[in-house]
Motif scaffolding. Structure first.
Motif, PDB file in Angstrom:
ATOM      1  N   SER A 160       0.739  -6.136   1.944  1.00 62.54           N
ATOM      2  CA  SER A 160       2.005  -6.706   2.394  1.00 62.54           C
ATOM      3  C   SER A 160       2.793  -5.739   3.270  1.00 62.54           C
ATOM      4  CB  SER A 160       2.848  -7.127   1.185  1.00 62.54           C
ATOM      5  OG  SER A 160       3.118  -6.015   0.344  1.00 62.54           O
ATOM      6  N   ARG A 161       2.707  -4.450   2.974  1.00 65.39           N
ATOM      7  CA  ARG A 161       3.401  -3.432   3.756  1.00 65.39           C
ATOM      8  C   ARG A 161       2.847  -2.066   3.392  1.00 65.39           C
ATOM      9  NH1 ARG A 161       8.469  -1.760   0.500  1.00 65.39           N
ATOM     10  NH2 ARG A 161       8.141  -2.808  -1.516  1.00 65.39           N
ATOM     11  N   VAL A 162       3.158  -1.065   4.206  1.00 69.36           N
ATOM     12  CA  VAL A 162       2.741   0.309   3.948  1.00 69.36           C
ATOM     13  C   VAL A 162       3.977   1.116   3.574  1.00 69.36           C
ATOM     14  CG1 VAL A 162       1.736   2.408   4.916  1.00 69.36           C
ATOM     15  CG2 VAL A 162       0.769   0.172   5.508  1.00 69.36           C
ATOM     16  N   ILE A 163       3.949   1.740   2.402  1.00 68.73           N
ATOM     17  CA  ILE A 163       5.066   2.540   1.904  1.00 68.73           C
ATOM     18  C   ILE A 163       4.691   4.016   1.999  1.00 68.73           C
ATOM     19  CG2 ILE A 163       6.540   3.053  -0.080  1.00 68.73           C
ATOM     20  CD1 ILE A 163       5.935   0.233  -1.112  1.00 68.73           C
ATOM     21  N   ARG A 164       5.602   4.815   2.575  1.00 65.57           N
ATOM     22  CA  ARG A 164       5.381   6.263   2.668  1.00 65.57           C
ATOM     23  C   ARG A 164       6.533   6.960   1.930  1.00 65.57           C
ATOM     24  NH1 ARG A 164       1.547   7.077   6.788  1.00 65.57           N
ATOM     25  NH2 ARG A 164       1.297   5.273   8.174  1.00 65.57           N
ATOM     26  N   PRO A 165       6.402   7.190   0.636  1.00 60.78           N
ATOM     27  CA  PRO A 165       7.512   7.760  -0.127  1.00 60.78           C
ATOM     28  C   PRO A 165       7.757   9.225   0.214  1.00 60.78           C
ATOM     29  CG  PRO A 165       5.556   7.614  -1.492  1.00 60.78           C
ATOM     30  CD  PRO A 165       5.222   6.930  -0.190  1.00 60.78           C
ATOM     31  N   GLU A 166       8.964   9.677  -0.042  1.00 60.45           N
ATOM     32  CA  GLU A 166       9.273  11.097   0.114  1.00 60.45           C
ATOM     33  C   GLU A 166       8.417  11.907  -0.858  1.00 60.45           C
ATOM     34  OE1 GLU A 166      13.225  14.043   0.177  1.00 60.45           O
ATOM     35  OE2 GLU A 166      13.333  12.040  -0.740  1.00 60.45           O
ATOM     36  N   LEU A 213       0.861  -1.181   0.000  1.00 55.74           N
ATOM     37  CA  LEU A 213       0.000   0.000   0.000  1.00 55.74           C
ATOM     38  C   LEU A 213       0.892   1.224   0.000  1.00 55.74           C
ATOM     39  CD1 LEU A 213      -3.171   0.681   2.108  1.00 55.74           C
ATOM     40  CD2 LEU A 213      -1.337   2.372   2.072  1.00 55.74           C
ATOM     41  N   VAL A 214       0.665   2.131  -0.936  1.00 57.57           N
ATOM     42  CA  VAL A 214       1.421   3.378  -0.998  1.00 57.57           C
ATOM     43  C   VAL A 214       0.521   4.494  -0.451  1.00 57.57           C
ATOM     44  CG1 VAL A 214       2.696   4.985  -2.447  1.00 57.57           C
ATOM     45  CG2 VAL A 214       2.658   2.553  -3.028  1.00 57.57           C
ATOM     46  N   ALA A 215       0.957   5.117   0.637  1.00 57.80           N
ATOM     47  CA  ALA A 215       0.186   6.167   1.290  1.00 57.80           C
ATOM     48  C   ALA A 215       0.660   7.525   0.804  1.00 57.80           C
ATOM     49  CB  ALA A 215       0.341   6.062   2.807  1.00 57.80           C
ATOM     50  N   VAL A 216      -0.242   8.295   0.213  1.00 54.28           N
ATOM     51  CA  VAL A 216       0.095   9.619  -0.305  1.00 54.28           C
ATOM     52  C   VAL A 216      -0.974  10.619   0.119  1.00 54.28           C
ATOM     53  CG1 VAL A 216       1.361   8.692  -2.287  1.00 54.28           C
ATOM     54  CG2 VAL A 216      -1.076   9.184  -2.510  1.00 54.28           C
ATOM     55  N   GLY A 217      -0.729  11.883  -0.206  1.00 52.07           N
ATOM     56  CA  GLY A 217      -1.669  12.936   0.143  1.00 52.07           C
ATOM     57  C   GLY A 217      -1.272  13.636   1.427  1.00 52.07           C
TER      58      GLY A 217
END
Length: 515
Positions: free
Chosen positions: A425-431, A407-411
């Motif tokens: 599977s995991r939570v991704i918090r990109p720069e 899961l990619v968390a954005v906003g």
């Protein structure tokens, strides 16, 4: 050297802007509140990022994703009057045009409707010869800002629509929206999309003029583009003909931006804004498209849209003793939320109370706890539990039982989400996740698509190649570099119920913008 790109995305709460260098790195970013007149927020965000770069002359392109078209339809505001022409008599007279539209929208848009002889059967035979005199008699009796022309099975044979469009331009001087350029198979939904497109010509003109003016006022010679609903771009000239294609550009930009920032091509994307949370799925780096008809302002349409699930949860969502939302303080969060000294408990306050603090919010917990009763703490804790349940349920609905995707968390409200969620599977918090939507606009490609019916015989291979060439040509018309255009999607569906074997073909081409 014009090697910088600016991406701007107008959201319900904030307008975001980013600057990317030649290597695709984010070198400047800004958020500004979306204003009632959304072009004011656009200018403010543009000014904010321009102040962060030294040489404005290096800006070569500006890409805009905007809510103008969506807002105009939802608010029934600024829409043009459309003369609706259907080519399909006598076969389609039992269901008149716009018969399923909400009354207020139909009154705001329709200058009159007519069904005249013309159109084709699915195998290419004419339903009846095209009657141009009947079209003239209808148009002579109406006063309209634009004309929408829909012919039965025009994605397979657009000849009748093209002839009517030529007549309208030559004899009436009005802009024309033709359904073969807008929707896929399915007469009523394609007709609805075509009429909405014609009604949005004035709105599109306002947006493009505002963007061009904003760039000129700031001395920018950059070439402007608008984002469309499949996560790709189009020139202003292309957008002026197909403004309905900008609907859904916001969620599509977020998905593309999430893929770019995270480096993940297949994932669930959760975009948390100030008012709502949008969930989508990345497939090969592009938004998964909806397989169902899409409702816009109470009207069913069938042009391609990202498969998005929106829930009433955002950073500004109001928290009450016995419920959560669905209303939000929206762009007033900076003055109304508890962490900013306001008097309204919001999901931002609930998240901070639970230890979920965004970058730059290091002193928020102290601000919040300064006036925190035990009762208020319990209310905020309950709100976090309820919000997590809403997200878990929404993720389960979008993944269809698959739990192997990240899961990619954005906003701007991504900090509301927990670090671990069942179903992914995991939570991704990109720069730079808080401006993923603007990044998605800045890195987007230009595209073109064809949806048609072809014979299944020996000539099928040649016909598919022709469809590919048409898709490539449409991508170039939208602003793509001819040398870089590739076929990114090809779907064939056999139609076995016809007297002569045939196949439905959907082709999408995409490529980098022309320099």
């Amino acid at each position: 050297m014009a090697d910088l790109r600016i991406g701007i995305d107008v959201g319900g709460t904030n307008t975001d802007a980013v600057v990317l260098d030649a290597g695709g790195r984010v070198i400047a970013k800004a958020k500004r509140p979306t204003t009632p007149e959304v072009t004011d927020g656009l200018r403010a965000a543009l000014d904010a990022v321009l102040e962060l770069i030294e040489d404005r002359e290096r800006v070569g392109r500006v890409m805009l994703g905007t809510t103008h078209a969506t807002n105009a339809i939802l608010e029934r505001r600024g829409l043009g009057r459309v003369a609706v022409v259907r080519l399909g008599a006598p076969a389609t007279t039992s269901v008149p045009p716009l018969s399923d539209w909400p009354d207020d929208l139909r009154k705001a848009v329709s200058a009159g409707e007519a069904i005249v002889p013309g159109g084709h059967y699915v195998d290419g035979r004419e339903i009846s010869p095209l009657d141009l005199d009947a079209v003239r008699r209808f148009l002579d009796g109406v006063r309209a800002d634009a004309v929408a022309v829909t012919s039965v099975f025009s994605p397979a044979d657009d000849g009748h629509e093209r002839r009517v469009a030529e007549l309208v331009r030559a004899e009436y001087g009005l802009p024309v929206s033709v359904s073969c350029e807008i929707g896929s198979l399915g007469l009523l939904e394609r007709e609805n999309a075509t009429v909405l497109n014609a009604a949005l010509y004035g709105v599109a003109g306002h947006v493009t003029e505002a963007l061009v003016t904003a760039l000129a006022e700031r001395g920018l010679g950059a070439r402007p583009y608008l984002a469309q609903n499949d996560g790709t771009l189009m020139t202003l000239e292309h957008a002026a003909r197909l403004p309905v294609a900008t609907i859904g550009s916001g969620p599509a930009n977020s998905l593309r931006g999430a893929a770019y920032l995270s480096g993940v091509a297949d994932a669930v994307v959760v975009d948390v804004g100030g008012t709502s949370t949008d969930l989508g799925v990345l497939a090969g780096g592009f938004p998964r498209e909806s397989a169902a008809a899409v409702e816009i302002g109470g009207v069913l349409t069938n042009f391609r849209m990202p498969d998005i699930l929106a829930i009433a949860l955002g950073g500004g969502t109001v928290v009450r003793p016995h419920g959560l939302g669905p209303d939000s303080v929206g762009y007033r969060i900076g003055s109304e939320a508890l962490v900013f000294g306001g008097a309204t408990a919001t999901m931002t306050d609930a998240a901070v109370a639970a230890g979920r603090v965004p970058p730059g919010g290091g002193d928020w917990p102290e601000r919040l706890m300064g006036d925190m009763s035990e009762e208020k703490a319990d209310i905020l804790e309950s709100a976090v539990t309820r919000a997590d349940e809403m997200v878990i349920d929404a993720v389960d609905r979008m993944t269809l039982g698959r739990s192997d995707r990240p899961l990619v968390a954005v906003g701007g409200g991504a900090f509301l989400l927990p670090d671990h969620l069942p179903g992914v599977s995991r939570v991704i918090r990109p720069e730079h996740a808080e401006v993923a939507n603007a990044v998605g606009a800045a890195i987007a490609l230009a595209s073109g698509r064809v949806d048609t019916i072809l014979p299944a015989g020996d000539s099928r291979a040649d016909a598919i190649e022709s469809a590919k060439e048409e898709a490539r040509a449409r991508a170039v018309a939208a602003g793509a570099d001819p040398a870089g255009v590739e076929i990114v999607d090809l779907l064939e569906v056999p139609l076995s119920y016809l007297s002569e074997p045939a196949v439905r073909v959907h082709v999408k081409a995409a490529g980098p913008l022309a320099r």
